[in-house]
Write an enzyme that holds these catalytic residues in place. Structure first.
Site, PDB file in Angstrom:
ATOM      1  N   GLY A   1       2.850  34.867  65.826  1.00 27.63           N
ATOM      2  CA  GLY A   1       1.868  35.076  64.111  1.00 27.63           C
ATOM      3  C   GLY A   1       0.276  35.740  64.207  1.00 27.63           C
ATOM      4  O   GLY A   1      -0.034  36.194  63.657  1.00 27.63           O
TER       5      GLY A   1
ATOM      6  N   SER B   1      11.007  24.209  66.910  1.00 31.27           N
ATOM      7  CA  SER B   1       9.939  25.089  66.847  1.00 31.27           C
ATOM      8  C   SER B   1       9.926  25.169  65.082  1.00 31.27           C
ATOM      9  O   SER B   1       9.015  25.699  65.100  1.00 31.27           O
ATOM     10  CB  SER B   1      10.607  26.466  67.179  1.00 31.27           C
ATOM     11  OG  SER B   1      11.333  26.880  66.341  1.00 31.27           O
TER      12      SER B   1
ATOM     13  N   ARG C   1      -5.427  25.905  63.654  1.00 33.34           N
ATOM     14  CA  ARG C   1      -4.544  26.926  64.378  1.00 33.34           C
ATOM     15  C   ARG C   1      -3.238  27.280  63.372  1.00 33.34           C
ATOM     16  O   ARG C   1      -2.773  26.395  63.294  1.00 33.34           O
ATOM     17  CB  ARG C   1      -4.747  27.526  65.198  1.00 33.34           C
ATOM     18  CG  ARG C   1      -3.759  28.760  65.538  1.00 33.34           C
ATOM     19  CD  ARG C   1      -2.256  28.822  65.134  1.00 33.34           C
ATOM     20  NE  ARG C   1      -0.950  29.956  65.975  1.00 33.34           N
ATOM     21  CZ  ARG C   1      -0.098  30.258  65.975  1.00 33.34           C
ATOM     22  NH1 ARG C   1       0.438  29.360  65.128  1.00 33.34           N
ATOM     23  NH2 ARG C   1       0.514  31.862  66.048  1.00 33.34           N
TER      24      ARG C   1
ATOM     25  N   THR D   1       9.636  36.567  62.883  1.00 33.27           N
ATOM     26  CA  THR D   1       9.212  35.531  63.256  1.00 33.27           C
ATOM     27  C   THR D   1       8.607  36.233  64.536  1.00 33.27           C
ATOM     28  O   THR D   1       8.703  37.301  65.256  1.00 33.27           O
ATOM     29  CB  THR D   1      10.495  34.988  64.035  1.00 33.27           C
ATOM     30  OG1 THR D   1      11.114  33.715  64.833  1.00 33.27           O
ATOM     31  CG2 THR D   1      11.513  36.093  64.239  1.00 33.27           C
ATOM     32  N   GLY D   2       8.156  35.039  65.716  1.00 32.01           N
ATOM     33  CA  GLY D   2       7.759  35.781  66.673  1.00 32.01           C
ATOM     34  C   GLY D   2       5.436  35.275  67.178  1.00 32.01           C
ATOM     35  O   GLY D   2       5.425  34.291  66.319  1.00 32.01           O
TER      36      GLY D   2
ATOM     37  N   THR E   1       7.523  26.793  59.990  1.00 35.45           N
ATOM     38  CA  THR E   1       7.279  26.674  61.777  1.00 35.45           C
ATOM     39  C   THR E   1       6.800  25.655  61.996  1.00 35.45           C
ATOM     40  O   THR E   1       5.749  24.885  61.100  1.00 35.45           O
ATOM     41  CB  THR E   1       7.172  27.958  62.244  1.00 35.45           C
ATOM     42  OG1 THR E   1       6.330  27.691  63.238  1.00 35.45           O
ATOM     43  CG2 THR E   1       4.745  28.191  61.257  1.00 35.45           C
TER      44      THR E   1
ATOM     45  N   THR F   1      10.456  30.536  64.156  1.00 39.67           N
ATOM     46  CA  THR F   1      10.126  30.097  63.520  1.00 39.67           C
ATOM     47  C   THR F   1      11.421  30.686  62.438  1.00 39.67           C
ATOM     48  O   THR F   1      12.340  31.696  62.759  1.00 39.67           O
ATOM     49  CB  THR F   1       8.906  31.308  62.448  1.00 39.67           C
ATOM     50  OG1 THR F   1       7.879  30.756  63.000  1.00 39.67           O
ATOM     51  CG2 THR F   1       8.855  30.386  60.734  1.00 39.67           C
TER      52      THR F   1
HETATM   53  N1  GLY Z   1       5.474  33.107  63.654  1.00 40.02           N
HETATM   54  C1  GLY Z   1       4.736  31.923  63.766  1.00 40.02           C
HETATM   55  C2  GLY Z   1       3.758  31.286  64.653  1.00 40.02           C
HETATM   56  O1  GLY Z   1       3.481  32.425  65.065  1.00 40.02           O
HETATM   57  O2  GLY Z   1       3.422  30.156  64.197  1.00 40.02           O
END
Ligand code: GLY
Length: 339
Positions: free
Chosen positions: A253, A67, A227, A250-251, A217, A199
């Site tokens: 986004g 990731s 995006r 993290t998660g 990330t 991330t």
């Molecule tokens: N947390 C990383 C993303 O959503 O890109």
């Protein structure tokens, strides 16, 4: 991915939760070598910025769980693009890159944005050109693995994807897509989940209480090209203030960046909350609106106390993170139960 890894690592828990000591390195997920690289930077006299840069860069080079760095999370065109940021909690300067193409060391470019421009963020092709001019090597970020993920996705009619209110029907067909005449308000939401990404987020605090934080990330697998997630956004992906501490998230986004959870957590600590409580408050704020979002956050203050919190959803009930401080013999794996 990480859920498999954590079962193995969970046998090696070393540190009682929350034992405070400085200096401190803390990062999301069981990315142990990244913690070690950051800790090594501090031990050899480097600054907290050096620690965060070296730690995140290690993840980029190793690709961590896929990731972070090159060869992961191909977008709808099959291309891997990178987001990263770094923040200096002494000066409140931030450097960030988003949608960075063809450059592996995204956090290094983010630091160059901070130290070699008066800007905060550069994006896309222009960020890549800036990186090349600053001496970073341009190379293809595609690997056999990312090509395979992309071709399987095409074979599966481009499922999942993140389109809505378009035709042809995105839940059954690939694009190109056009806007549909009517917008259906109650359309199913398709947000990132524990299987689609995460991330590295890292905080480093030295003996004197200088704080830096950063992220790196490759974003969300099968994302719409262009995006950008939370990771390169100050206050969303990470935040640092040497008068308080730092936080990193993290998660998902797309959801998390709407709430600036890292900023909120640091402000909670400024108001007197301990790091665990500050982290929980940041997660609770998002939960109120998106009960099923995938996400976690780490928090640390300038006394060396730290904590973490995560949102409990199917397949994600425990969040693993790494800590290095004088109490740990080597990078220690810790966990927190999601709520
Ligand atoms: N947390 C990383 C993303 O959503 O890109």
């Amino acid at each position: 991915m990480c859920l498999v890894v954590v079962v193995v690592y969970s046998l090696t828990l070393l540190l009682p939760l929350g034992q405070a000591s400085l200096p401190l390195v803390i990062n999301t997920w069981p990315f142990k070598d990244a913690t070690g690289a950051a800790w090594g930077a501090l031990q050899s006299g480097g600054s907290v910025l050096d620690a965060v840069e070296k730690g995140c860069a290690r993840c980029e080079a190793d690709q961590c769980d896929g990731s972070v760095g090159y060869g992961g999370s191909p977008d709808e065109n099959g291309e891997t693009t990178l987001d990263a940021m770094i923040m200096n909690g002494d000066t409140m300067e931030v450097g960030a890159v988003a949608d960075l193409r063809r450059i592996k060391n995204a956090v290094g470019v983010a630091r160059a944005v901070m130290e070699r421009t008066t800007h905060t963020m550069l994006v896309g092709e222009s960020a890549s050109l800036f990186a090349e001019n600053m001496g970073f090597t341009a190379e293809d970020l595609t690997t056999n693995k990312s090509l395979n993920i992309f071709s399987e996705w095409l074979k599966g009619n481009c499922q999942p994807n993140y389109r809505k209110n378009v035709f042809p029907d995105p839940s059954a067909h690939c694009g190109p897509y056009k806007p549909r005449a009517t917008v259906r308000d109650k359309q199913m939401r398709r947000h990132a989940n524990v299987n689609s990404h995460d991330t590295i987020g890292m905080i480093a605090i030295d003996q004197a209480g200088h704080v830096a934080a950063g992220t790196s990330t490759n974003g969300l697998t099968h994302k719409v090209p262009g995006r950008v997630g939370d990771s390169p956004i100050a206050g969303a992906g990470a935040y640092a203030d040497s008068s308080v501490g730092g936080a990193a998230a993290t998660g998902d986004g797309d959801v998390m960046m709407r709430f600036l959870p890292s900023y909120l957590a640091v402000e909670q600590m400024r108001a007197g909350a301990d790091p665990s409580t500050a982290c929980k408050t940041a997660i609770s704020r998002i939960k109120r609106h998106y009960a099923d979002f995938f996400g976690a956050i780490i928090c640390a203050n300038t006394t060396g106390h730290y904590g973490a919190a995560c949102n409990k959803v199917a397949g994600f009930s425990t969040f693993f993170y790494m800590v290095s401080n004088p109490e740990t013999d080597k990078p220690a794996l810790l966990s927190v139960d999601c709520f």
